[in-house]
Design an enzyme around this catalytic site. Structure first.
Site, PDB file in Angstrom:
ATOM      1  N   THR A   1       0.893  -1.172   0.000  1.00 29.70           N
ATOM      2  CA  THR A   1       0.000   0.000   0.000  1.00 29.70           C
ATOM      3  C   THR A   1       0.923   1.212   0.000  1.00 29.70           C
ATOM      4  O   THR A   1       1.459   1.598   1.025  1.00 29.70           O
ATOM      5  CB  THR A   1      -0.918   0.006   1.234  1.00 29.70           C
ATOM      6  OG1 THR A   1      -1.667  -1.217   1.246  1.00 29.70           O
ATOM      7  CG2 THR A   1      -1.880   1.185   1.181  1.00 29.70           C
TER       8      THR A   1
ATOM      9  N   LYS B   1      -6.625   1.944  -3.676  1.00 33.65           N
ATOM     10  CA  LYS B   1      -6.371   1.282  -2.383  1.00 33.65           C
ATOM     11  C   LYS B   1      -6.444   2.285  -1.223  1.00 33.65           C
ATOM     12  O   LYS B   1      -6.987   1.976  -0.154  1.00 33.65           O
ATOM     13  CB  LYS B   1      -5.001   0.598  -2.425  1.00 33.65           C
ATOM     14  CG  LYS B   1      -4.538  -0.011  -1.109  1.00 33.65           C
ATOM     15  CD  LYS B   1      -5.411  -1.160  -0.643  1.00 33.65           C
ATOM     16  CE  LYS B   1      -4.888  -1.730   0.674  1.00 33.65           C
ATOM     17  NZ  LYS B   1      -5.868  -2.624   1.307  1.00 33.65           N
TER      18      LYS B   1
ATOM     19  N   LYS C   1      -0.698   4.567   8.791  1.00 32.89           N
ATOM     20  CA  LYS C   1       0.054   4.987   7.592  1.00 32.89           C
ATOM     21  C   LYS C   1      -0.902   5.214   6.417  1.00 32.89           C
ATOM     22  O   LYS C   1      -0.820   6.227   5.718  1.00 32.89           O
ATOM     23  CB  LYS C   1       1.081   3.902   7.218  1.00 32.89           C
ATOM     24  CG  LYS C   1       1.695   4.112   5.837  1.00 32.89           C
ATOM     25  CD  LYS C   1       2.175   2.844   5.143  1.00 32.89           C
ATOM     26  CE  LYS C   1       1.121   1.836   4.864  1.00 32.89           C
ATOM     27  NZ  LYS C   1       1.463   0.794   3.893  1.00 32.89           N
TER      28      LYS C   1
HETATM   29  P1  NAD Z   1       4.706  -6.648   7.660  1.00 30.79           P
HETATM   30  O1  NAD Z   1       5.262  -5.544   8.483  1.00 30.79           O
HETATM   31  O2  NAD Z   1       4.182  -7.889   8.309  1.00 30.79           O
HETATM   32  O3  NAD Z   1       5.802  -7.110   6.557  1.00 30.79           O
HETATM   33  C1  NAD Z   1       6.658  -6.252   5.876  1.00 30.79           C
HETATM   34  C2  NAD Z   1       7.966  -6.997   5.665  1.00 30.79           C
HETATM   35  O4  NAD Z   1       8.830  -6.201   4.839  1.00 30.79           O
HETATM   36  C3  NAD Z   1       8.724  -7.278   6.979  1.00 30.79           C
HETATM   37  O5  NAD Z   1       8.983  -8.661   7.089  1.00 30.79           O
HETATM   38  C4  NAD Z   1      10.019  -6.483   6.804  1.00 30.79           C
HETATM   39  O6  NAD Z   1      11.159  -7.112   7.393  1.00 30.79           O
HETATM   40  C5  NAD Z   1      10.140  -6.449   5.290  1.00 30.79           C
HETATM   41  N1  NAD Z   1      11.052  -5.439   4.791  1.00 30.79           N
HETATM   42  C6  NAD Z   1      11.309  -4.196   5.279  1.00 30.79           C
HETATM   43  N2  NAD Z   1      12.238  -3.580   4.506  1.00 30.79           N
HETATM   44  C7  NAD Z   1      12.577  -4.468   3.536  1.00 30.79           C
HETATM   45  C8  NAD Z   1      13.475  -4.416   2.435  1.00 30.79           C
HETATM   46  N3  NAD Z   1      14.218  -3.331   2.193  1.00 30.79           N
HETATM   47  N4  NAD Z   1      13.565  -5.501   1.630  1.00 30.79           N
HETATM   48  C9  NAD Z   1      12.795  -6.592   1.858  1.00 30.79           C
HETATM   49  N5  NAD Z   1      11.935  -6.703   2.894  1.00 30.79           N
HETATM   50  C10 NAD Z   1      11.830  -5.640   3.701  1.00 30.79           C
HETATM   51  O7  NAD Z   1       3.570  -5.972   6.765  1.00 30.79           O
HETATM   52  P2  NAD Z   1       2.351  -6.706   6.040  1.00 30.79           P
HETATM   53  O8  NAD Z   1       1.178  -6.733   6.959  1.00 30.79           O
HETATM   54  O9  NAD Z   1       2.835  -7.944   5.394  1.00 30.79           O
HETATM   55  O10 NAD Z   1       2.009  -5.609   4.918  1.00 30.79           O
HETATM   56  C11 NAD Z   1       2.804  -5.423   3.754  1.00 30.79           C
HETATM   57  C12 NAD Z   1       2.117  -4.374   2.877  1.00 30.79           C
HETATM   58  O11 NAD Z   1       0.813  -4.836   2.519  1.00 30.79           O
HETATM   59  C13 NAD Z   1       1.910  -3.022   3.597  1.00 30.79           C
HETATM   60  O12 NAD Z   1       2.070  -1.977   2.679  1.00 30.79           O
HETATM   61  C14 NAD Z   1       0.478  -3.109   4.082  1.00 30.79           C
HETATM   62  O13 NAD Z   1      -0.100  -1.809   4.254  1.00 30.79           O
HETATM   63  C15 NAD Z   1      -0.168  -3.902   2.961  1.00 30.79           C
HETATM   64  N6  NAD Z   1      -1.364  -4.667   3.333  1.00 30.79           N
HETATM   65  C16 NAD Z   1      -1.405  -5.423   4.463  1.00 30.79           C
HETATM   66  C17 NAD Z   1      -2.558  -6.139   4.769  1.00 30.79           C
HETATM   67  C18 NAD Z   1      -2.668  -6.990   6.021  1.00 30.79           C
HETATM   68  O14 NAD Z   1      -3.801  -7.393   6.345  1.00 30.79           O
HETATM   69  N7  NAD Z   1      -1.580  -7.277   6.722  1.00 30.79           N
HETATM   70  C19 NAD Z   1      -3.651  -6.111   3.899  1.00 30.79           C
HETATM   71  C20 NAD Z   1      -3.571  -5.366   2.735  1.00 30.79           C
HETATM   72  C21 NAD Z   1      -2.414  -4.640   2.446  1.00 30.79           C
END
Ligand code: NAD
Length: 289
Positions: free
Chosen positions: A99, A174, A243
């Protein structure tokens, strides 16, 4: 090289589940995540782990990004050791499910195009459960030819693909979606508390509401599954939703759009940081007690 080799960059709640789904669908998946427990998550997803973003991009034709926010996307695409720094790599297709911020997405897509790569934004709705089941909703922006190339990966991950327009349009949609979800958590919670105070049982009230015209995604899904059940284990955090609200507010300011109701919702989400830590489940803001 075939488009069956996919890198998943970011193996968090969403990325690890998407990597497992792609592996199950027959893609050769390589993951990358700098977190100390990334190896465990890669093993659980049944995928190989690359040592750097560049190694992940080198191992695959298509890269799915699932990163916390735009700054992380910028780092892996345009930063030191990222895709644009790997001069020997060409023709990569990046599918950004983060997102993220539409303006950053458009800028990165232009930089990638100049280097012979392509980018499609495909943010998702449906949470870790949807990612694990391959039933996400995807809001997609990009050029038709790039979306065609991305389609087998998008289809493996989703049950519904909404084509939103040019690159960046998926991220606009989104942010609109999540701003509404954030606001609905507040309005439904407030209204349900009123009904309970007036003497109706919460589950009865939400059940009846969901057959009426006042229902929302939040009343149909979030209330029964995570709020009334008390489980608060959706896999989406307060920090990530704050965020998204902030990004939506920035988009409103950028477009000069007045949003008197959503402005109040944005302020309440900002103020919630005093009571609800970033790591808490995002449904906590709608808790009835
Ligand atoms: P999360 O915090 O669980 O995972 C993010 C991952 O990215 C972490 O494991 C972190 O170590 C990794 N990361 C950070 N910097 C990095 C880099 N430079 N290279 C590679 N990996 C790196 O977050 P999430 O819940 O998995 O969400 C991910 C995205 O999806 C976000 O933008 C969130 O807003 C979106 N999203 C989440 C959900 C949900 O229900 N969790 C639903 C829809 C959208």
């Amino acid at each position: 090289m075939t488009d069956r080799r996919v890198a998943v960059i970011g193996l968090g709640n969403m990325g690890a589940a998407m990597a497992a789904t792609l592996a199950r669908a027959g893609f050769a998946v390589t993951g990358y995540d700098p977190a100390p427990d990334a190896g465990d998550r890669a093993r659980a997803a049944g995928i190989a782990l690359a040592a750097s973003p560049a190694a992940a991009f080198a191992a695959a034709d298509i890269a799915v990004l699932s990163l916390p926010m735009a700054a992380h996307v910028e780092a892996v695409l345009a930063g030191e050791g990222g895709l644009l720094a790997a001069a020997d790599l060409t023709g990569r297709l990046v599918i950004d499910t983060t997102t993220s911020e539409p303006a950053v997405t458009r800028r990165l897509a232009a930089a990638l195009a100049a280097a012979g790569h392509a980018l499609v934004d495909a943010p998702v709705s449906g949470g870790p459960a949807g990612a694990a089941a391959g039933t996400l909703t995807m809001m997609v922006g990009g050029a038709a030819a790039d979306i065609d190339r991305a389609r087998p990966v998008l289809e493996a991950l989703s049950a519904k693909i909404s084509l939103c327009g040019a690159v960046g349009a998926g991220h606009v949609v989104k942010l609109v979606n999540n701003l509404l979800c954030a606001a609905h958590l507040l309005t439904v919670s407030e209204a349900v508390r009123m009904g309970v105070a007036a003497g109706v049982d919460a589950e009865t009230l939400v059940g009846a509401l969901n057959a009426g015209s006042g229902r929302a995604g939040v009343s149909e899904v979030n209330f029964p599954r995570w709020i009334l059940s008390g489980s608060f284990d959706s896999g989406f955090t307060m920090g990530l939703m704050r965020k998204d609200v902030r990004l939506a507010e920035a988009l409103a300011a950028e477009t000069g759009q007045a949003m008197p109701l959503l402005e109040v919702a944005g302020r309440l989400w900002r103020e919630s940081a005093a009571d609800l830590a970033d790591g808490e489940d995002f449904n906590r803001i709608a808790a009835l007690d």
